[in-house]
Design a protein around this motif. Structure first.
Motif, PDB file in Angstrom:
ATOM      1  N   VAL A   1      10.287   4.163  -4.125  1.00  0.00           N
ATOM      2  CA  VAL A   1       9.186   3.207  -3.964  1.00  0.00           C
ATOM      3  C   VAL A   1       9.607   2.050  -3.062  1.00  0.00           C
ATOM      4  O   VAL A   1       8.849   1.606  -2.195  1.00  0.00           O
TER       5      VAL A   1
ATOM      6  N   ALA B   1       9.699   3.051   0.554  1.00  0.00           N
ATOM      7  CA  ALA B   1       8.340   3.096   1.094  1.00  0.00           C
ATOM      8  C   ALA B   1       7.860   1.700   1.455  1.00  0.00           C
ATOM      9  O   ALA B   1       7.225   1.487   2.494  1.00  0.00           O
TER      10      ALA B   1
ATOM     11  N   ARG C   1       2.399   9.296  -6.158  1.00  0.00           N
ATOM     12  CA  ARG C   1       2.918  10.652  -5.971  1.00  0.00           C
ATOM     13  C   ARG C   1       4.056  10.927  -6.959  1.00  0.00           C
ATOM     14  O   ARG C   1       4.096  11.992  -7.583  1.00  0.00           O
TER      15      ARG C   1
ATOM     16  N   LYS D   1       2.370   1.710  -3.396  1.00  0.00           N
ATOM     17  CA  LYS D   1       1.386   2.212  -4.364  1.00  0.00           C
ATOM     18  C   LYS D   1       1.192   3.721  -4.224  1.00  0.00           C
ATOM     19  O   LYS D   1       1.194   4.460  -5.219  1.00  0.00           O
ATOM     20  N   LYS D   2       1.054   4.175  -2.973  1.00  0.00           N
ATOM     21  CA  LYS D   2       0.859   5.608  -2.743  1.00  0.00           C
ATOM     22  C   LYS D   2       2.089   6.412  -3.164  1.00  0.00           C
ATOM     23  O   LYS D   2       1.963   7.500  -3.749  1.00  0.00           O
ATOM     24  N   THR D   3       3.260   5.878  -2.869  1.00  0.00           N
ATOM     25  CA  THR D   3       4.494   6.581  -3.235  1.00  0.00           C
ATOM     26  C   THR D   3       4.659   6.634  -4.751  1.00  0.00           C
ATOM     27  O   THR D   3       5.055   7.660  -5.304  1.00  0.00           O
ATOM     28  N   ARG D   4       4.365   5.542  -5.430  1.00  0.00           N
ATOM     29  CA  ARG D   4       4.448   5.525  -6.895  1.00  0.00           C
ATOM     30  C   ARG D   4       3.462   6.524  -7.494  1.00  0.00           C
ATOM     31  O   ARG D   4       3.789   7.240  -8.458  1.00  0.00           O
TER      32      ARG D   4
ATOM     33  N   ASN E   1       6.430   3.706   5.126  1.00  0.00           N
ATOM     34  CA  ASN E   1       6.248   5.160   5.180  1.00  0.00           C
ATOM     35  C   ASN E   1       6.280   5.721   3.764  1.00  0.00           C
ATOM     36  O   ASN E   1       7.254   5.492   3.040  1.00  0.00           O
ATOM     37  N   THR E   2       5.257   6.454   3.372  1.00  0.00           N
ATOM     38  CA  THR E   2       5.225   7.012   2.013  1.00  0.00           C
ATOM     39  C   THR E   2       6.213   8.164   1.841  1.00  0.00           C
ATOM     40  O   THR E   2       6.536   8.537   0.715  1.00  0.00           O
TER      41      THR E   2
ATOM     42  N   GLU F   1       0.823  -1.195   0.000  1.00  0.00           N
ATOM     43  CA  GLU F   1       0.000   0.000   0.000  1.00  0.00           C
ATOM     44  C   GLU F   1       0.871   1.264   0.000  1.00  0.00           C
ATOM     45  O   GLU F   1       0.606   2.223  -0.737  1.00  0.00           O
ATOM     46  N   SER F   2       1.907   1.247   0.828  1.00  0.00           N
ATOM     47  CA  SER F   2       2.818   2.401   0.856  1.00  0.00           C
ATOM     48  C   SER F   2       3.524   2.564  -0.485  1.00  0.00           C
ATOM     49  O   SER F   2       3.715   3.696  -0.960  1.00  0.00           O
TER      50      SER F   2
END
Length: 348
Positions: free
Chosen positions: A44, A47, A25, A20-23, A52-53, A17-18
Motif C-alpha cells: 500500500v 502504491a 485489491r 485505496k485501490k491497492t488496499r 502506481n497500484t 487514490e492509489s
C-alpha cells in the motif's frame, strides 16, 4: 542552497487514490484478510509513493556515503580512523557485508567519498569529498552551515543520477569511524535527551568507556547549542558529511516519488535530519530493521517509523536495507502474482 530549495518544493504527499485501490485489491486477494501482515502495508505504501497500484521495484541500489569525523580524536571509537579509508574501496570491489546481501537481492552498490580523511585512489569510488573529515564537534561545529547544505545537495544529486539510470528502489548505507557518536548527538539534540540514555558501543567500544562517549556528546551539544527545530543546524553542529549525504538521499528520493529504505542507527539519524528539514519526507521512507544499538528504539520513535524486522543487526553499511529489499519486492509480487476471489471465480 538552490538545489535543496528546489527539491524541498517538489516533495508532496502520498497518492491516496492509489493506496485505496491497492488496499481494496489486497483485501480481496485469495487469502484470509490481513494474513500477510506488514507485506500488505508495504504494498500500500509503495502504491502511495509511486502513484502506481501495481508498483515495480526491480532496479535497486544501495547508496553508501563514506566520511570521517573529527570527534574521533576524543577517543570515542575502538578502531583506528584509517579503517574508513581502507573499507571504502571495498564497497566498490563488492566484498563488504552490504555487497553480499545486495548481490543476493540483485541490487547495485555505489559508494561516495563525501569526506574521508585521506584520498581514495580508486576510480570506482565516486569522489564528492567536501573536505578531509569534519571538525571535532567537542571543540566547535562539525562543519559550516554551507558544508551541511553541500552534503545534503550531494546526496540529492547522487540520488537523481541513479533515478535517471532507472533505479526504482533505493537503500541508504554509510561508512565512517565514530559516526555512532555523531548520530547519538543528533538524536540527543533533536529529542532533547541525555546522551547517556541512548549511547551505545558502536563498532565495539568497551562498555566502561560509554560514559566518556556520552560526556563528549553532551559537551558537544553544550558548546554548539544546535537548534532542535533546524535540521541543517543540527547537522552542521554535531553531524557528519555521510549523514548529510544520506539525508539528501531521503530528500531526493521523496522529491522523485521513489521509495527509499532506512538502514540502521546512523541511517535513522540521517532520516531524522531529513524529516526535521521537511516532515513530509517521512511518508516516503521504508524502515528496514531494529538496530541492536542501545538507542535504536528511541531513534525509531523519534522518526515515527516501525521497523519491519529484528535480527540483531548493528553493522550499518546499508546491510539491513539490502535485506529489506527482498520483503519490499515480495510485496509487489503479491500484488501481481496472486489472484482475487473474483478472478478465481469464487463468490463468498
Amino acid at each position: 542552497m538552490k538545489l535543496l530549495n528546489q527539491t524541498l518544493k517538489k516533495i508532496g504527499t502520498l497518492n491516496k487514490e492509489s493506496m485505496k485501490k491497492t488496499r481494496q485489491r489486497i483485501d480481496n486477494l485469495i487469502k484470509p484478510l490481513g494474513s500477510l501482515g506488514k507485506i500488505e502495508d508495504i504494498a500500500v505504501k509503495l502504491a502511495g509513493i509511486t502513484g502506481n497500484t501495481f508498483p515495480t521495484v526491480d532496479n535497486k541500489v544501495v547508496i553508501v556515503m563514506s566520511a570521517d569525523h573529527g570527534v574521533y580524536e576524543e577517543g570515542v571509537a575502538p578502531d583506528p580512523q584509517i579503517l574508513t579509508a581502507i573499507q571504502t574501496p571495498n564497497f566498490a570491489k563488492g566484498v563488504t557485508g552490504v555487497c553480499a546481501f545486495a548481490k543476493q537481492a540483485r541490487a547495485d552498490v555505489i559508494v561516495v567519498d563525501i569526506g574521508v580523511a585521506t584520498d581514495i585512489n580508486d576510480p570506482r569510488v565516486i569522489n564528492r569529498k567536501i573536505r578531509y573529515g569534519t571538525s571535532n564537534m567537542a571543540k566547535g561545529p562539525a562543519m559550516t552551515r554551507e558544508e551541511a547544505i553541500k552534503s545534503l545537495e550531494i546526496g540529492i544529486e547522487i540520488t537523481a543520477s541513479q533515478i535517471k539510470e532507472g533505479k526504482n528502489l533505493i537503500g541508504t548505507g554509510e561508512m565512517g569511524i565514530s559516526n555512532t557518536t555523531s548520530s547519538t548527538a543528533i538524536f540527543s539534540a533533536i529529542g532533547k535527551l541525555d546522551p547517556i540514555e541512548i549511547v551505545g558501543i558502536g563498532a565495539g567500544l568497551p562498555v566502561e568507556k560509554l560514559s566518556h562517549k556520552a560526556n563528549v556528546i553532551k559537551k558537544a551539544i553544550e558548546i554548539n547549542q544546535p537548534n532542535p527545530k533546524d535540521g541543517i543546524d543540527v547537522l552542521a553542529k554535531v553531524g557528519g558529511f555521510e549523514i548529510g549525504g544520506m539525508a539528501g538521499v531521503f530528500l531526493g528520493a521523496a522529491a522523485h516519488k521513489v521509495p527509499v529504505v532506512v538502514d540502521g542507527f546512523i541511517s535513522t539519524a540521517a532520516a531524522l535530519i531529513a524529516i526535521t528539514i521537511e516532515p513530509k519526507v517521512k511518508d516516503f521512507l521504508i524502515p528496514s530493521h531494529h538496530t541492536a544499538e542501545k538507542g535504536g528504539q528511541v531513534a525509531y520513535k523519534l522518526v515515527g517509523l516501525e521497523p519491519m524486522f529484528d535480527m540483531g543487526l548493528r553493522l550499518g553499511e546499508g546491510s539491513g536495507a539490502a535485506l529489506a529489499f527482498n520483503f519490499i519486492e515480495a510485496a509487489t509480487y503479491m500484488l501481481k502474482e496472486m489472484i482475487t476471489y473474483k478472478e478465481a471465480g469464487i463468490i463468498l
